[in-house]
Write an enzyme that holds these catalytic residues in place. Structure first.
Site, PDB file in Angstrom:
ATOM      1  N   HIS A 263       0.871  -1.187   0.000  1.00  0.00           N
ATOM      2  CA  HIS A 263       0.000   0.000   0.000  1.00  0.00           C
ATOM      3  C   HIS A 263       0.908   1.238   0.000  1.00  0.00           C
ATOM      4  CE1 HIS A 263      -3.394   2.503   0.672  1.00  0.00           C
ATOM      5  NE2 HIS A 263      -3.582   2.332   1.964  1.00  0.00           N
ATOM      6  N   HIS A 302      -2.346  -1.875  -9.726  1.00  0.00           N
ATOM      7  CA  HIS A 302      -3.269  -1.280  -8.757  1.00  0.00           C
ATOM      8  C   HIS A 302      -4.528  -2.122  -8.715  1.00  0.00           C
ATOM      9  CE1 HIS A 302      -5.812   1.712  -6.767  1.00  0.00           C
ATOM     10  NE2 HIS A 302      -4.679   2.262  -6.368  1.00  0.00           N
ATOM     11  N   ASP A 358       2.670   5.868  -6.847  1.00  0.00           N
ATOM     12  CA  ASP A 358       3.936   5.768  -6.124  1.00  0.00           C
ATOM     13  C   ASP A 358       5.147   5.571  -7.015  1.00  0.00           C
ATOM     14  OD1 ASP A 358       3.053   6.188  -3.557  1.00  0.00           O
ATOM     15  OD2 ASP A 358       2.355   4.143  -3.345  1.00  0.00           O
TER      16      ASP A 358
HETATM   17  N1  ACO Z   1       4.702  -6.533 -10.866  1.00  0.00           N
HETATM   18  C1  ACO Z   1       4.572  -7.722 -11.519  1.00  0.00           C
HETATM   19  N2  ACO Z   1       3.432  -8.417 -11.597  1.00  0.00           N
HETATM   20  C2  ACO Z   1       2.367  -7.917 -10.985  1.00  0.00           C
HETATM   21  C3  ACO Z   1       2.414  -6.692 -10.290  1.00  0.00           C
HETATM   22  C4  ACO Z   1       3.637  -5.988 -10.245  1.00  0.00           C
HETATM   23  N3  ACO Z   1       3.750  -4.814  -9.600  1.00  0.00           N
HETATM   24  N4  ACO Z   1       1.189  -6.415  -9.759  1.00  0.00           N
HETATM   25  C5  ACO Z   1       0.404  -7.452 -10.125  1.00  0.00           C
HETATM   26  N5  ACO Z   1       1.114  -8.340 -10.862  1.00  0.00           N
HETATM   27  C6  ACO Z   1       0.609  -9.559 -11.486  1.00  0.00           C
HETATM   28  C7  ACO Z   1       0.403 -10.670 -10.461  1.00  0.00           C
HETATM   29  O1  ACO Z   1       1.554 -11.477 -10.338  1.00  0.00           O
HETATM   30  C8  ACO Z   1      -0.773 -11.408 -11.052  1.00  0.00           C
HETATM   31  O2  ACO Z   1      -0.283 -12.207 -12.118  1.00  0.00           O
HETATM   32  P1  ACO Z   1      -0.940 -13.657 -12.379  1.00  0.00           P
HETATM   33  O3  ACO Z   1      -2.358 -13.362 -12.773  1.00  0.00           O
HETATM   34  O4  ACO Z   1      -0.112 -14.259 -13.442  1.00  0.00           O
HETATM   35  O5  ACO Z   1      -0.865 -14.394 -11.077  1.00  0.00           O
HETATM   36  C9  ACO Z   1      -1.617 -10.305 -11.683  1.00  0.00           C
HETATM   37  O6  ACO Z   1      -0.688  -9.260 -12.009  1.00  0.00           O
HETATM   38  C10 ACO Z   1      -2.697  -9.758 -10.761  1.00  0.00           C
HETATM   39  O7  ACO Z   1      -2.083  -9.412  -9.524  1.00  0.00           O
HETATM   40  P2  ACO Z   1      -2.836  -9.383  -8.131  1.00  0.00           P
HETATM   41  O8  ACO Z   1      -1.834  -9.462  -7.058  1.00  0.00           O
HETATM   42  O9  ACO Z   1      -3.931 -10.414  -8.155  1.00  0.00           O
HETATM   43  O10 ACO Z   1      -3.541  -7.986  -8.194  1.00  0.00           O
HETATM   44  P3  ACO Z   1      -3.994  -7.131  -6.973  1.00  0.00           P
HETATM   45  O11 ACO Z   1      -5.101  -6.266  -7.433  1.00  0.00           O
HETATM   46  O12 ACO Z   1      -4.251  -7.977  -5.776  1.00  0.00           O
HETATM   47  O13 ACO Z   1      -2.665  -6.274  -6.651  1.00  0.00           O
HETATM   48  C11 ACO Z   1      -1.228  -4.593  -6.003  1.00  0.00           C
HETATM   49  C12 ACO Z   1      -2.608  -4.933  -6.573  1.00  0.00           C
HETATM   50  C13 ACO Z   1      -1.088  -5.195  -4.614  1.00  0.00           C
HETATM   51  C14 ACO Z   1      -1.109  -3.066  -5.896  1.00  0.00           C
HETATM   52  C15 ACO Z   1      -0.142  -5.153  -6.928  1.00  0.00           C
HETATM   53  O14 ACO Z   1      -0.290  -4.639  -8.232  1.00  0.00           O
HETATM   54  C16 ACO Z   1       1.272  -4.906  -6.414  1.00  0.00           C
HETATM   55  O15 ACO Z   1       1.783  -5.683  -5.608  1.00  0.00           O
HETATM   56  N6  ACO Z   1       1.957  -3.802  -6.899  1.00  0.00           N
HETATM   57  C17 ACO Z   1       3.269  -3.476  -6.406  1.00  0.00           C
HETATM   58  C18 ACO Z   1       3.163  -2.704  -5.105  1.00  0.00           C
HETATM   59  C19 ACO Z   1       2.599  -1.308  -5.309  1.00  0.00           C
HETATM   60  O16 ACO Z   1       3.016  -0.576  -6.187  1.00  0.00           O
HETATM   61  N7  ACO Z   1       1.650  -0.928  -4.439  1.00  0.00           N
HETATM   62  C20 ACO Z   1       1.067   0.403  -4.437  1.00  0.00           C
HETATM   63  C21 ACO Z   1      -0.351   0.382  -4.857  1.00  0.00           C
HETATM   64  S1  ACO Z   1      -0.953   2.045  -4.962  1.00  0.00           S
HETATM   65  C22 ACO Z   1      -1.254   2.474  -3.350  1.00  0.00           C
HETATM   66  O17 ACO Z   1      -1.549   1.681  -2.516  1.00  0.00           O
HETATM   67  C23 ACO Z   1      -1.118   3.850  -3.025  1.00  0.00           C
END
Ligand code: ACO
Length: 422
Positions: A263, A302, A358
């Site tokens: 987050h 996201h 971010d």
């Molecule tokens: N890098 C690589 N792959 C990713 C990323 C990423 N940053 N984010 C998601 N994916 C992939 C996952 O591996 C998954 O792949 P799969 O379908 O082959 O298993 C798919 O995309 C979906 O990912 P989920 O984790 O199911 O998506 P979710 O909606 O739960 O995740 C999250 C959202 C937690 C923000 C995620 O994108 C992440 O971890 N990002 C990196 C951390 C980040 O930048 N957080 C800030 C968010 S903005 C904020 O809070 C202010």
């Protein structure tokens, strides 16, 4: 075509028609037909926990509005304090209302001496400022015990003012402590962001006047971070607030949620990632490793935005203004290369992974001289107004205690075995 869904319980053939209202269907109606059958929804992926009129996000179209106003217009024309007023009150202030609001906030920026001297100074010298902030916000509830009276409108409003006003002071105090510098008292003659920069950087000069471009950049970043509907930390605020905890305790829970790297901790994680990549040549191999499941691209992806985060666009442009003053952050080229490689790669395109807010904020904060540990703190300061807007809205809604159900998958009943017989 009727705007409704029909659910049939195949065990007995009974059906119920549930209207679709504002894009949602009532779970209470579902429960009437099949009580005791729960929606299994880890992470609340498909659950709307409330009605809310504070912000609107369209993740596919990349739209964010606070109280109906597009984020782009607010970032260009407004100030953080005006936006905080809008979030809390629901309308933009008149000139007199804005003046009164700024005056109130400005005159509540001081923190009790014991918070600083006894409480903050009790931490280990290298304590992470987010750890300090979480604890200090919770500690404030002991200084304002009347805050428990959450249904008294005047008392409630006073805590809203106090929290918005004191967050920058606590944040700066946490930083000064961690670098062994003396605490700087708020300067009421400065604007809200300029005062924060003064509390961060002032040394021996009688008055610290921040570079106006940098103070403006902080103000814009705080507008962008002020609110984002039912995100993880706002949900924490609402869940704890639903138990009628005082706002400081609820805010401490929200701050703790923000601390997590999935987050609000992502801006810090993003800079660490860029430093680890080290040079533009290493970008393709890093992206390849991410695709193979070795970590994630920080600042990418996201839960709601499945297109370019509108805030990231504004931050990207703002970075130019900041770098004109501070000099370019050398990590920018790596970030831009990373963005270019990722956005041309089917792995990221097919999963709709785009830079989030971010991805670029850390670059700006780092160029301005903020240590990485402060990045999430800089997020918590403005998000406080969003948390409080939701907290207030929730209490006015006569909401229920947050208490979800679970699908139990553990053992059936079994008999206790004495320790020596195991
Ligand atoms: N890098 C690589 N792959 C990713 C990323 C990423 N940053 N984010 C998601 N994916 C992939 C996952 O591996 C998954 O792949 P799969 O379908 O082959 O298993 C798919 O995309 C979906 O990912 P989920 O984790 O199911 O998506 P979710 O909606 O739960 O995740 C999250 C959202 C937690 C923000 C995620 O994108 C992440 O971890 N990002 C990196 C951390 C980040 O930048 N957080 C800030 C968010 S903005 C904020 O809070 C202010």
């Amino acid at each position: 075509m009727p705007e409704s869904i029909t659910i049939t319980d195949n065990r007995n053939g009974e059906s119920i028609e549930i209207p679709i209202v504002d894009g949602g269907v009532s779970a209470a109606e579902w429960a009437k037909l099949i009580p005791g059958i729960w929606f299994y929804d880890p992470g609340f992926m498909t659950t709307a926990v409330t009605e809310s009129s504070i912000s609107y996000v369209d993740g596919d179209a990349g739209i964010l509005r606070y109280r109906g106003y597009p984020i782009e217009q607010l970032a260009e024309h407004s100030s953080y304090l005006e936006v905080a007023y809008l979030l809390i009150h629901g309308e933009l202030p008149t000139p007199a209302q804005l003046e009164g609001w700024i005056h109130e906030i400005t005159y509540h920026t001081f923190i009790h001496e014991n918070v600083r001297k006894r409480f903050l100074e009790g931490f280990h010298y290298d304590a992470h400022p987010m750890g300090l902030l979480v604890s200090a916000v919770a500690a404030l509830s002991t200084f304002y015990p009347e805050a428990k009276d959450i249904f008294d409108p005047d008392i409630r409003y006073k805590q809203v003012i106090r929290l918005i006003a004191k967050m920058p002071t606590l944040a700066a105090a946490a930083h000064r402590f961690s670098v062994g510098m003396p605490f700087v008292y708020p300067d009421n003659s400065l604007s809200f962001p300029a005062n924060f920069l003064s509390m961060m950087w002032k040394t021996a000069e009688p008055r610290f006047d921040a570079n106006p471009a940098l103070a403006h950049a902080v103000d814009v970043l705080w507008i962008l971070h002020a609110e984002h509907e039912q995100n993880c930390s706002t949900t924490a605020m609402r869940v704890v607030g639903s138990a009628h905890a005082d706002p400081y305790s609820s805010c401490a829970a929200a701050t703790a949620a923000l601390y997590g790297p999935l987050h609000g901790g992502a801006n810090e994680a993003c800079i660490r990632m860029l430093m680890e990549i080290g040079s533009m040549e290493n970008v393709p191999s890093f992206v390849q490793a991410v695709k193979e499941g070795k970590g994630r691209l920080q600042g990418f992806g996201h839960r709601v935005y499945k297109s370019y985060d509108p805030r990231a666009k504004i931050v990207r442009a703002l970075a130019e203004d900041v770098f004109a003053v501070t000099g370019k952050n050398p990590l920018l080229d790596i970030a831009l290369k990373l963005e270019e490689v990722a956005l041309a790669d089917d792995y990221f395109v097919s999963r709709k992974l785009y830079p989030n807010v971010d991805f670029f904020t850390g670059l700006i904060y780092q160029a301005m001289g903020f240590p990485m540990e402060m990045f999430t703190v800089l997020f918590a300061i403005p998000r406080t107004s969003g948390w409080l807007a939701h907290w207030t809205e929730m209490l006015d809604q006569d909401s229920k205690l947050a208490r979800p159900r679970q699908i139990y998958t553990g053992h059936a009943e079994r008999d206790y075995v004495a320790v020596g017989e195991r």
